[in-house]
Design a protein around this motif. Structure first.
Motif, PDB file in Angstrom:
ATOM      1  N   VAL A   1       1.090  -1.130  -0.085  1.00 13.67           N
ATOM      2  CA  VAL A   1      -0.008  -0.048   0.073  1.00 13.67           C
ATOM      3  C   VAL A   1       0.961   1.218  -0.119  1.00 13.67           C
ATOM      4  CG1 VAL A   1      -1.636   1.446   1.490  1.00 13.67           C
ATOM      5  CG2 VAL A   1      -1.941  -1.062   1.083  1.00 13.67           C
ATOM      6  N   LEU A   2       1.905   1.329   0.788  1.00 18.96           N
ATOM      7  CA  LEU A   2       2.878   2.452   0.738  1.00 18.96           C
ATOM      8  C   LEU A   2       3.425   2.658  -0.407  1.00 18.96           C
ATOM      9  CD1 LEU A   2       3.435   4.574   3.161  1.00 18.96           C
ATOM     10  CD2 LEU A   2       5.577   3.139   3.576  1.00 18.96           C
ATOM     11  N   GLY A   3       3.955   1.286  -1.156  1.00 17.62           N
ATOM     12  CA  GLY A   3       4.609   1.313  -2.420  1.00 17.62           C
ATOM     13  C   GLY A   3       3.591   1.953  -3.509  1.00 17.62           C
ATOM     14  N   GLY A   4       2.448   1.635  -3.524  1.00 18.78           N
ATOM     15  CA  GLY A   4       1.395   2.068  -4.371  1.00 18.78           C
ATOM     16  C   GLY A   4       1.112   3.665  -4.247  1.00 18.78           C
ATOM     17  N   LEU A   5       1.185   4.173  -2.905  1.00 21.33           N
ATOM     18  CA  LEU A   5       1.143   5.660  -2.462  1.00 21.33           C
ATOM     19  C   LEU A   5       2.187   6.388  -3.308  1.00 21.33           C
ATOM     20  CD1 LEU A   5      -0.274   8.049  -1.102  1.00 21.33           C
ATOM     21  CD2 LEU A   5       1.301   7.331   0.754  1.00 21.33           C
ATOM     22  N   ALA A   6       3.466   5.641  -3.229  1.00 19.22           N
ATOM     23  CA  ALA A   6       4.689   6.305  -3.627  1.00 19.22           C
ATOM     24  C   ALA A   6       4.713   6.271  -5.250  1.00 19.22           C
ATOM     25  CB  ALA A   6       5.933   5.327  -3.495  1.00 19.22           C
ATOM     26  N   VAL A   7       4.137   5.139  -5.820  1.00 20.64           N
ATOM     27  CA  VAL A   7       4.165   5.305  -7.331  1.00 20.64           C
ATOM     28  C   VAL A   7       3.113   6.482  -7.789  1.00 20.64           C
ATOM     29  CG1 VAL A   7       2.997   3.757  -9.355  1.00 20.64           C
ATOM     30  CG2 VAL A   7       4.869   2.861  -7.777  1.00 20.64           C
ATOM     31  N   GLY A   8       1.668   6.469  -7.175  1.00 16.33           N
ATOM     32  CA  GLY A   8       0.984   7.531  -7.470  1.00 16.33           C
ATOM     33  C   GLY A   8       1.546   8.835  -7.241  1.00 16.33           C
ATOM     34  N   LEU A   9       2.243   9.163  -6.519  1.00 14.48           N
ATOM     35  CA  LEU A   9       2.978  10.472  -6.067  1.00 14.48           C
ATOM     36  C   LEU A   9       3.654  10.671  -7.191  1.00 14.48           C
ATOM     37  CD1 LEU A   9       3.410  10.623  -2.206  1.00 14.48           C
ATOM     38  CD2 LEU A   9       2.216  12.243  -3.629  1.00 14.48           C
ATOM     39  N   LEU A  10       4.783   9.457  -7.600  1.00  6.45           N
ATOM     40  CA  LEU A  10       5.550   9.682  -8.777  1.00  6.45           C
ATOM     41  C   LEU A  10       5.114  10.031  -9.953  1.00  6.45           C
ATOM     42  CD1 LEU A  10       8.829   9.273  -9.064  1.00  6.45           C
ATOM     43  CD2 LEU A  10       8.226   6.800  -9.640  1.00  6.45           C
ATOM     44  N   ASN A  11       4.017   9.385 -10.311  1.00  6.50           N
ATOM     45  CA  ASN A  11       3.280   9.611 -11.684  1.00  6.50           C
ATOM     46  C   ASN A  11       2.501  10.852 -11.662  1.00  6.50           C
ATOM     47  OD1 ASN A  11       4.309   7.367 -12.870  1.00  6.50           O
ATOM     48  ND2 ASN A  11       2.515   6.088 -11.966  1.00  6.50           N
ATOM     49  N   PHE A  12       1.980  11.335 -10.516  1.00 10.45           N
ATOM     50  CA  PHE A  12       1.019  12.556 -10.714  1.00 10.45           C
ATOM     51  C   PHE A  12       1.351  13.768  -9.788  1.00 10.45           C
ATOM     52  CE2 PHE A  12      -1.628   8.838 -11.120  1.00 10.45           C
ATOM     53  CZ  PHE A  12      -1.860   8.858 -12.870  1.00 10.45           C
ATOM     54  N   GLY A  13       2.706  13.809  -9.308  1.00 13.41           N
ATOM     55  CA  GLY A  13       3.201  14.678  -8.657  1.00 13.41           C
ATOM     56  C   GLY A  13       4.176  15.615  -9.035  1.00 13.41           C
ATOM     57  N   ASP A  14       4.596  16.821  -8.422  1.00 13.83           N
ATOM     58  CA  ASP A  14       5.475  17.572  -8.882  1.00 13.83           C
ATOM     59  C   ASP A  14       6.495  17.567  -8.301  1.00 13.83           C
ATOM     60  OD1 ASP A  14       4.516  18.356  -6.429  1.00 13.83           O
ATOM     61  OD2 ASP A  14       4.537  20.312  -6.581  1.00 13.83           O
ATOM     62  N   LYS A  15       7.672  18.299  -8.082  1.00 14.97           N
ATOM     63  CA  LYS A  15       8.807  18.187  -7.483  1.00 14.97           C
ATOM     64  C   LYS A  15       8.617  17.692  -6.087  1.00 14.97           C
ATOM     65  CE  LYS A  15      13.490  20.174  -6.753  1.00 14.97           C
ATOM     66  NZ  LYS A  15      14.212  21.170  -6.771  1.00 14.97           N
TER      67      LYS A  15
ATOM     68  N   VAL B   1       8.520  16.392   6.920  1.00 18.41           N
ATOM     69  CA  VAL B   1       9.272  17.144   5.888  1.00 18.41           C
ATOM     70  C   VAL B   1       8.630  17.375   4.565  1.00 18.41           C
ATOM     71  CG1 VAL B   1      11.037  15.891   4.430  1.00 18.41           C
ATOM     72  CG2 VAL B   1      11.329  15.716   6.662  1.00 18.41           C
ATOM     73  N   LYS B   2       7.482  16.857   4.212  1.00 19.83           N
ATOM     74  CA  LYS B   2       6.878  17.275   3.072  1.00 19.83           C
ATOM     75  C   LYS B   2       6.234  18.579   3.075  1.00 19.83           C
ATOM     76  CE  LYS B   2       2.910  15.662   0.106  1.00 19.83           C
ATOM     77  NZ  LYS B   2       2.607  16.901  -0.422  1.00 19.83           N
ATOM     78  N   PRO B   3       5.776  19.158   4.215  1.00 25.54           N
ATOM     79  CA  PRO B   3       5.394  20.746   4.183  1.00 25.54           C
ATOM     80  C   PRO B   3       6.756  21.587   4.135  1.00 25.54           C
ATOM     81  CG  PRO B   3       4.080  19.606   5.792  1.00 25.54           C
ATOM     82  CD  PRO B   3       5.084  18.543   5.329  1.00 25.54           C
ATOM     83  N   VAL B   4       7.611  21.211   4.807  1.00 26.14           N
ATOM     84  CA  VAL B   4       8.963  21.983   4.670  1.00 26.14           C
ATOM     85  C   VAL B   4       9.361  22.053   3.202  1.00 26.14           C
ATOM     86  CG1 VAL B   4      11.207  21.984   5.322  1.00 26.14           C
ATOM     87  CG2 VAL B   4       9.569  21.483   7.123  1.00 26.14           C
ATOM     88  N   HIS B   5       9.255  20.889   2.538  1.00 22.20           N
ATOM     89  CA  HIS B   5       9.746  21.050   0.906  1.00 22.20           C
ATOM     90  C   HIS B   5       8.737  21.757   0.282  1.00 22.20           C
ATOM     91  CE1 HIS B   5      13.303  18.488   0.856  1.00 22.20           C
ATOM     92  NE2 HIS B   5      12.771  17.328   1.662  1.00 22.20           N
ATOM     93  N   ALA B   6       7.448  21.883   0.328  1.00 21.35           N
ATOM     94  CA  ALA B   6       6.611  22.365  -0.326  1.00 21.35           C
ATOM     95  C   ALA B   6       6.660  23.803  -0.205  1.00 21.35           C
ATOM     96  CB  ALA B   6       5.216  21.913   0.051  1.00 21.35           C
TER      97      ALA B   6
END
Length: 142
Positions: free
Chosen positions: A42-56, A114-119
């Motif tokens: 499930v966590l890997g699926g979330l990572a693939v979704g973020l990789l395909n449809f996300g920005d930097k 870490v995610k909001p800090v990067h954003a």
């Protein structure tokens, strides 16, 4: 009829009995391992979704989620083999895992921080770049 008591004490001898391990113990170990693997998929699926449809920021998050998922897979495999060998050798317990869930919660919580800090850093960088471009344009249009 005998006059001796039914339960007699022996001379501090310990009788060694072979401990019988029920099959459900092995199946419980395997079920726990499969549960950990289900979570990592499930966590890997979330990572693939973020990789395909996300920005930097999405790609950075996908890399972090992928690393966490792979680390959990390796840890789950190690714990599974450790428990299986301890059960096979009829070792004394406990077989519970207190380190794994704690490390998982810490890793996911640090990822959420870490995610909001990067954003915000990316937004700030874009805002500074936009201000520099606007300043450059205004300077040369006058």
């Amino acid at each position: 009829m005998s006059t001796q008591p039914l339960l007699q004490r022996t001379a501090q001898k310990r009788i060694a009995l072979q401990v019988r391990v029920e099959p459900k113990v092995f199946f419980a170990n395997e079920r726990t391992f499969l549960s950990w693997l289900h979570f990592t998929v499930v966590l890997g699926g979330l990572a693939v979704g973020l990789l395909n449809f996300g920005d930097k920021v999405g790609r950075i998050s996908a890399a972090m989620f992928s690393f966490i998922a792979i680390a959990i897979m390796v840890y789950a495999l190690y714990i599974y083999h450790w428990r299986a060998s301890a059960i096979r050798k009829r070792g004394s317990g406990p077989y519970d895992d207190r380190l794994g869930p704690t490390l998982l919660c810490i890793a996911l919580f640090s990822k959420l921080i870490v995610k909001p800090v990067h954003a915000n850093r990316l937004r700030l960088t874009k805002a500074i770049a936009a201000a520099i471009v606007v300043n450059f344009i205004l300077r040369f249009t006058d």
